[in-house]
Design a protein around this motif. Structure first.
Motif, PDB file in Angstrom:
ATOM      1  N   LEU A  58       0.866  -1.194   0.000  1.00  0.00           N
ATOM      2  CA  LEU A  58       0.000   0.000   0.000  1.00  0.00           C
ATOM      3  C   LEU A  58       0.892   1.231   0.000  1.00  0.00           C
ATOM      4  CD1 LEU A  58      -2.519  -1.153   2.757  1.00  0.00           C
ATOM      5  CD2 LEU A  58      -2.871  -1.220   0.277  1.00  0.00           C
ATOM      6  N   VAL A  70       3.408   0.683   3.168  1.00  0.00           N
ATOM      7  CA  VAL A  70       3.383  -0.411   4.136  1.00  0.00           C
ATOM      8  C   VAL A  70       3.070  -1.718   3.431  1.00  0.00           C
ATOM      9  CG1 VAL A  70       2.663   1.065   6.066  1.00  0.00           C
ATOM     10  CG2 VAL A  70       0.941  -0.182   4.752  1.00  0.00           C
ATOM     11  N   ARG A  72       1.995  -5.728   4.766  1.00  0.00           N
ATOM     12  CA  ARG A  72       1.735  -6.646   5.873  1.00  0.00           C
ATOM     13  C   ARG A  72       1.940  -8.084   5.396  1.00  0.00           C
ATOM     14  NH1 ARG A  72      -1.490  -6.413  10.787  1.00  0.00           N
ATOM     15  NH2 ARG A  72      -1.924  -4.241  10.223  1.00  0.00           N
ATOM     16  N   VAL A 147       4.604  -6.075   9.802  1.00  0.00           N
ATOM     17  CA  VAL A 147       4.307  -4.953   8.916  1.00  0.00           C
ATOM     18  C   VAL A 147       5.619  -4.258   8.578  1.00  0.00           C
ATOM     19  CG1 VAL A 147       3.105  -2.754   8.651  1.00  0.00           C
ATOM     20  CG2 VAL A 147       2.000  -4.644   9.875  1.00  0.00           C
ATOM     21  N   ALA A 149       7.221  -1.058   7.020  1.00  0.00           N
ATOM     22  CA  ALA A 149       6.769   0.310   6.760  1.00  0.00           C
ATOM     23  C   ALA A 149       7.951   1.174   6.351  1.00  0.00           C
ATOM     24  CB  ALA A 149       6.087   0.904   7.998  1.00  0.00           C
ATOM     25  N   VAL A 165       0.625   8.960   8.516  1.00  0.00           N
ATOM     26  CA  VAL A 165       0.055   7.613   8.455  1.00  0.00           C
ATOM     27  C   VAL A 165      -0.814   7.342   9.674  1.00  0.00           C
ATOM     28  CG1 VAL A 165       0.611   5.143   8.535  1.00  0.00           C
ATOM     29  CG2 VAL A 165       1.837   6.659   6.961  1.00  0.00           C
ATOM     30  N   ARG A 169      -4.107   7.176   7.837  1.00  0.00           N
ATOM     31  CA  ARG A 169      -4.210   5.773   7.429  1.00  0.00           C
ATOM     32  C   ARG A 169      -3.897   4.847   8.603  1.00  0.00           C
ATOM     33  NH1 ARG A 169      -6.474   8.139   4.330  1.00  0.00           N
ATOM     34  NH2 ARG A 169      -6.226   8.287   2.054  1.00  0.00           N
ATOM     35  N   TRP A 172      -3.633   1.005   8.258  1.00  0.00           N
ATOM     36  CA  TRP A 172      -2.421   0.348   7.773  1.00  0.00           C
ATOM     37  C   TRP A 172      -1.666  -0.333   8.913  1.00  0.00           C
ATOM     38  CZ3 TRP A 172       0.442   4.146   3.913  1.00  0.00           C
ATOM     39  CH2 TRP A 172      -0.352   4.315   2.767  1.00  0.00           C
TER      40      TRP A 172
END
Length: 443
Positions: A58, A70, A72, A147, A149, A165, A169, A172
């Motif tokens: 993303l 990011v 996952r 995750v 990032a 973020v 977001r 995320w």
């Protein structure tokens, strides 16, 4: 793929990715008018590498040229809190004057990779990408959700990166309970062992403006109400003020571990008397014992023969956990005692970060180290600066600083952050990705 071949490819990709990222000029001046699209170009490169491995990361720009990403990876036990491993893709400016190798050329010489971001922290961004690709290639599933990032803007406060973020977001980072990133992980000799510093706490950050006012006039007629001399007295008083040593959980744990490794009984209160035993860790430890204030900018006057009516100074403040408010009151008292005509105005304050100095994640870090360094010992410490972990805390995420680097005893990794000839030993970069992979897989 055989283990040895997989490890070789992991190390080779880390070096290749680090060089490619360093070659992108993602300088963050702190002024949006002078920042280009380097951060977005770096994120696009990372996204391409991850997509090549079959992932769908993303990504989104928080502002033109300022992107974040990011990814996952689902773990074997998704009911556990997830761990975010993060890196920033921006770097501080680099004047090529004095560099042995151009700061954005990513040249290799004498066993080192040179370049702005080689340590801070495109090295780790590259390692995280290489780890994710290795997992996809080898079918590895980590113990819990991981995750990965990659943020913009850390070097100017994270407004367009980690903070954006968390505010825009947060999904995320859904389910994330812990974070690991800079600054820590580099080795320091402590007795017969190597201590690997892990930042379990960070100082808070503040800023203040001193404004001195006086009688303006001709330079040929000196005045006792000169704004410049009033400001100078206040700046010297603040700059020379020594705050008391404060015991924090991170430094208590550091003193305990250092005592065990050095065979010398140390406490937080006596660490300052034994900095010579700590080698390159000494300056870091000293900075983590007290609140500090550093005058950093001065401004006054427009012409040599004119006494200005106003002069200003900017102060950088670093605040220990548990001392919020104490520093401000102490500085105000010092300024008042320096003489009349000086006012102080406080601005932007980032609260100190304090995470547990013992726990399962620290145990996992210790275990990940041992495969590559049987003499390596995790040593918590208080990091005197500030990282993106401060923003993740807004989502209840506990942050730690650990980017593993095994280096020679006289290699001052933190001392090369933001410095001329920033560089990383090639063997330390390979060590770093091996330990990082094990940590993220097992944590």
């Amino acid at each position: 793929m055989p283990v040895a071949e997989s490890t070789r490819l992991l190390e080779e990709e880390t070096l290749r990715f680090a060089r490619a990222l360093i070659r992108i000029d993602s300088v963050n001046t702190g002024d949006p008018a002078t920042i280009g699209d380097g951060e977005s170009r770096a994120i696009a490169l990372i996204a391409g590498w991850l997509e090549e491995a079959g992932y769908t990361p993303l990504t989104e720009e928080s502002a033109p040229g300022r992107a974040n990403l990011v990814l996952r990876v689902t773990g074997a036990d998704p009911t556990r809190g997830a761990l975010v491993a993060h890196a920033h893709v921006d770097v501080v400016p680099a004047d090529p004057t004095g560099w042995a190798h151009p700061p954005f050329a990513a040249e290799i010489a004498d066993g080192y990779l040179y370049g702005r971001g080689a340590l801070d922290m495109k090295n780790h961004a590259a390692a995280l990408v290489a780890v994710a690709r290795a997992w996809a290639r080898d079918g590895i599933v980590p113990n819990r959700d991981i995750v990965f990032a990659f943020f913009s803007d850390e070097e100017a406060g994270g407004v367009y990166g980690a903070r954006w973020v968390t505010e825009h977001r947060p999904e995320w980072l859904r389910g994330v309970t812990e974070a690991v990133s800079e600054v820590g992980g580099f080795s320091v000799p402590l007795g017969e062992k190597r201590g690997y510093l892990v930042a379990t706490s960070e100082k808070g950050v503040g800023a203040a403006t001193l404004t001195a006012r006086g009688r303006a006039g001709h330079g040929s007629r000196p005045s006792h109400s000169n704004a410049v001399t009033r400001l100078a007295r206040a700046v010297v008083a603040v700059g020379e003020h020594e705050f008391p040593i404060v015991s924090t959980s991170a430094m208590e744990e550091f003193a305990l571990r250092a005592s065990e490794l050095l065979g010398v009984e140390l406490t937080v209160e006596t660490l300052e008397d034994h900095l010579d035993l700590l080698g390159i860790a000494g300056p870091l430890v000293a900075a983590g014992l007290r609140d500090t204030v550093s005058p950093t900018m001065l401004a006054a006057g427009s012409k040599t023969n004119v006494i200005p009516g106003e002069a200003t100074a900017q102060l950088d403040t670093r605040i220990l956990p548990g001392t919020e408010g104490d520093l401000e009151r102490a500085v105000e008292a010092v300024v008042a005692a320096s003489g009349p005509g000086v006012e102080i105005e406080w601005s932007r304050t980032i609260t100190p970060l304090e995470s547990p100095a013992r726990g399962p994640l620290l145990d996992a870090i210790q275990e990940a180290l041992l495969d590559d360094d049987p003499d390596g010992v995790v040593v918590p410490y208080l990091m005197p600066a500030s990282t993106d972990n401060k923003h993740l805390r807004a989502l209840g995420i506990t942050g730690y600083g650990f980017v593993p680097l095994r280096t020679a005893g006289d290699f001052d990794a933190f001392g090369l952050f933001h410095a001329v000839d920033e560089r990383i030993p090639l063997d330390a970069l390979a060590f770093s990705v091996r330990v990082t992979e094990r940590l993220l897989r097992r944590a």
